[in-house]
Design a protein around this motif. Sequence first.
Motif, short mmCIF file in Angstrom:
data_model
loop_
_atom_site.label_atom_id
_atom_site.label_comp_id
_atom_site.label_asym_id
_atom_site.label_seq_id
_atom_site.Cartn_x
_atom_site.Cartn_y
_atom_site.Cartn_z
N ALA A 251 0.93 -1.58 -0.23
CA ALA A 251 0.21 -0.11 -0.02
C ALA A 251 0.52 1.23 -0.35
O ALA A 251 0.12 2.39 0.59
CB ALA A 251 -0.98 -0.18 0.82
N VAL A 252 2.02 1.22 -0.53
CA VAL A 252 2.68 2.60 -0.37
C VAL A 252 3.14 2.63 -1.91
O VAL A 252 2.94 3.97 -2.92
CB VAL A 252 3.78 2.42 0.04
N HIS A 253 3.25 1.81 -2.41
CA HIS A 253 3.62 2.12 -4.88
C HIS A 253 2.68 2.22 -5.02
O HIS A 253 1.24 1.81 -4.61
CB HIS A 253 4.72 1.01 -5.69
N PHE A 254 2.60 2.74 -5.68
CA PHE A 254 1.67 3.14 -6.97
C PHE A 254 0.90 3.48 -8.03
O PHE A 254 2.21 4.03 -8.54
CB PHE A 254 0.87 4.55 -6.22
N GLY A 255 0.57 3.26 -9.27
CA GLY A 255 0.84 3.25 -10.90
C GLY A 255 1.94 3.05 -11.42
O GLY A 255 2.69 2.21 -10.95
N VAL A 256 2.58 4.23 -11.79
CA VAL A 256 4.31 4.40 -13.22
C VAL A 256 5.06 4.38 -11.58
O VAL A 256 6.20 4.14 -12.09
CB VAL A 256 3.78 5.55 -13.80
N GLU A 257 5.11 4.86 -10.43
CA GLU A 257 5.79 4.91 -9.63
C GLU A 257 6.51 3.48 -9.24
O GLU A 257 7.43 2.85 -9.09
CB GLU A 257 5.12 5.70 -8.42
N GLN A 258 5.72 2.61 -8.94
CA GLN A 258 4.97 1.72 -8.70
C GLN A 258 5.93 0.41 -9.76
O GLN A 258 6.83 -0.57 -9.55
CB GLN A 258 3.72 0.43 -8.46
N ALA A 259 6.34 0.78 -10.91
CA ALA A 259 6.93 0.77 -12.40
C ALA A 259 8.43 1.14 -12.26
O ALA A 259 9.10 -0.30 -12.20
CB ALA A 259 6.60 0.35 -13.09
N MET B 36 9.63 1.65 -9.00
CA MET B 36 9.95 0.67 -8.69
C MET B 36 10.30 -1.10 -8.64
O MET B 36 11.47 -1.01 -8.21
CB MET B 36 9.34 1.30 -7.28
N ASN B 37 9.69 -0.94 -8.93
CA ASN B 37 10.00 -2.74 -10.18
C ASN B 37 10.52 -3.00 -10.04
O ASN B 37 11.64 -3.75 -10.08
CB ASN B 37 8.43 -3.15 -10.91
N LEU C 35 15.19 6.55 -8.35
CA LEU C 35 14.37 5.46 -8.96
C LEU C 35 12.67 4.92 -8.61
O LEU C 35 12.28 4.75 -8.75
CB LEU C 35 15.13 4.17 -8.99
N VAL C 36 12.94 5.69 -6.97
CA VAL C 36 11.55 5.71 -6.06
C VAL C 36 10.97 5.97 -5.91
O VAL C 36 10.27 6.81 -6.26
CB VAL C 36 12.00 4.40 -4.90
N LEU D 289 5.41 12.31 -9.43
CA LEU D 289 3.59 11.55 -9.89
C LEU D 289 2.73 11.47 -8.25
O LEU D 289 1.44 10.97 -8.84
CB LEU D 289 4.30 10.26 -10.11
N TYR E 269 -2.53 6.13 -15.49
CA TYR E 269 -2.28 4.64 -14.28
C TYR E 269 -2.88 4.82 -12.84
O TYR E 269 -2.47 4.51 -12.44
CB TYR E 269 -0.94 4.11 -14.51
N ASP F 213 -4.25 1.44 -11.18
CA ASP F 213 -4.05 0.91 -12.02
C ASP F 213 -2.90 0.63 -10.40
O ASP F 213 -1.60 1.02 -9.89
CB ASP F 213 -3.00 1.17 -12.64
N LYS F 214 -3.58 -1.15 -9.61
CA LYS F 214 -2.75 -1.58 -8.26
C LYS F 214 -3.10 -2.84 -8.39
O LYS F 214 -3.92 -3.08 -8.19
CB LYS F 214 -3.31 -0.60 -7.10
N HIS G 82 0.67 -2.22 -10.85
CA HIS G 82 1.01 -1.45 -11.96
C HIS G 82 0.57 -3.12 -13.11
O HIS G 82 1.45 -3.86 -12.50
CB HIS G 82 2.09 -0.74 -12.50
#
Lengths: 556, 198
Positions: A268-276, A278-279, B22-23, B30, B88, B91-92, B94
């Motif tokens: 529940a921290v990462h979202f959308g493109v930021e999650q990408a 981070m991924n 990157l994080v 965003l 997005y 999107d959760k 992504h």
Amino acid sequence: MDTVTILLSSFVLSITGLFIFIWSLRKRLFDTSSAAATLIFSPGEIGRGEEPSATPAQLAGLAKRVPSDTHATLTAEQEAELARELALRTDADKSTAFVSFVFLSCAVVWLIVGSLAGLTSSIKLHEPDWLVSQAWLTFGRLRTIHLNIVAYGWAPMSAFGIAMWMLPRLLKTPLIGARFAVLGCMLWNAGLIAGVGCIAAGINDGMEWLEIPWQVDILLIVGGSMIGLPLVYTLQARKVDHLYVSVWYMGAALFWFPILFLIANLPAVHFGVEQATMNWWFGHNVLGLFYTPMALASVYYFLPKIIGRPVQSYNLSLLGFWTLAFFYGQVGGHHLVGGPVPAWLITLSIVQSVMMVVPVLSFSVNQHLTMRGYFSKLLYSPTLRFIVLGGMMYTASSLQGSIEALRSVSTVAHFTHFTVAHAHLGLYGFFTMVMFGAIYFVMPRVMAWEWPYPSLIAAHFWLVVLGFSIYFIGLSIGGWLQGLLMLDATKPFMESVKVTMPYLQSRSVGGAIMTLGHLVFAGHFAAMVLRHGPLRTGAALLHTPAASPLTKLAGT
Amino acid sequence: MHDELKLLSGAMVTLALATAGLVVLPFIQLKAVPPPPGLKAYTSAQLRGREVYIKNGCIYCHSQQPRDKAQAPDDTRGWGRASVAADYFYDKPHLLGTMRTGPDLFNIGARQPSADWHLGHLYQPRAYTPGSIMPSYPYLFEAKEKADPGDRVVTLPPGFKPVGKIVVATQEVLDLVTYLQGLDHTYPVLEAVEPKKK
């Protein structure tokens, strides 16, 4: 925030930091005779290689002096001193025998399961109606099972097993707290089994490399921390002043990985493109800040050890370490070239990907210079073959990666099998090859028993080399053609699928040969553990079978 | 302890830099991006379908990020305009994907609105696309003698039906198709949030 400022300041900060570190480490760069490089040898040992997996005939070959070998003959007194040092090393080895055995056995099991899952997935790509009636066998799940088993089973188990074994030798003290590592290993494996079960059942977090549900990841995090404890305890009890470069790589990697894993799995921290972003920060750093340093640590220890010669330039190896630490962490964004991510991030990652040339070349040059004049030893040492080839594949895969990150190349290679081939060059050609070599070196010490059938080591080597060559070359060509057709707007998309068919089939052939090689390896491993095979008397062993880990386990 | 401190502090600084780049920075940059006016939140059926997409690993062959015209002919293939971060918003996790063993799906709902096509294609992709290497998903369907009331019978091209039986869709695959039909990002957006600097 102005993005150019961000980009520039990050870059300047990296470079400045890098130079401060290098300066603080060594004021005499590129000094060829650094005392630290000889740390892994006892006095008088240089010139005498150690190769526990060699047969007596191979040992005789290894003992032949090469022209560049300048070591002096020892007096009787010095010989006695060396013998005392070697006895101490035997003690260090004994302290790690059981814990290394546990990790490496788990690694071998995961290697076999992971290979079978990978091979089945590969066949499914050209036989799409094969094994489709069970949900858990569908390509999307089985491929993911393959990745997770290799990434969280084979790779870390072998790396931990080798690291546990090397540490006491490098710190000249017995391993402390091995029981925590064994317990951690159990938790980790329990977590992985649960995680793979979840993926098979369709419960997953939905991100590549991070599929295992975060609730299950807690087991891996706790297990991983317990595995790290002996490192801390043993470091505190060390009897050497200076830390050899292998300790730097392993020590950093063992701290980096849990942080990466923890941040990436925060729910529940990462979202959308930021999650990408981070991924791919995570996905690439697992490779760059965990597997790579673990394998490099092994190369920096085993290669000099086997040929009996310290690394050519110790400072070059430290330069390699710090540049890797600085540049590798920021390259992950190149997985998203052309994606909906901030442009500065892509640029940053491409720049740092290209900067990776620095650590890679410093390693490659060092390996080559160390081996120069000693290449003939490859004929006699089964271990060295795996390790030197693995080291070369590191150079190849990293240079390929730097080029692949460039925008123009990425435009073709991105989204295709070319990337898959590249990933295997790193994780298989480099990491796995080095681990095979390291395991061949370590196991005779761990088990106090020689490899029963030396010809199987050669069979294993040639099978995986052949299989992987077919795999890599075919898939790279197929992936590149796929990318070119995908960019050709006049061709329908299906053309880019059809063109890959023969290459996907060749990948399955290569994968099958690799799997066969792994079965040979696992069978040989089992034979050794079960004390099968002709008892060979040309003891390459430092200590006697009486102190074997199994009897210790049973007795105490 | 000299060496250990240097090692650990150095290692942590490098990792912190990488994490910041990157994080953390993408997070800050965003976080405040609002959804485009044309983007609708997922319905509960679509969210269930999205879970089916995730659990069967569709992401490993299909991307959801059309590239810009200047880079690749994604637009010409009917995959849509280049996506932007705001697309997005809901999107959760992504599902950008990294492979195009199959086509990009970011606008599959606009390209292929027919539920019949999707159901038949999931049951047997080669019934619609000869040479396709997508797996068939028989486990998402049921083969029956005759339909019960409320069953969604799948219409299949001749030659692909099991002999003497009819094929009925499970709730799972119906949800998946609802999700795929909803994948439509053809609404206009302002140019990328991040001004592209050359």
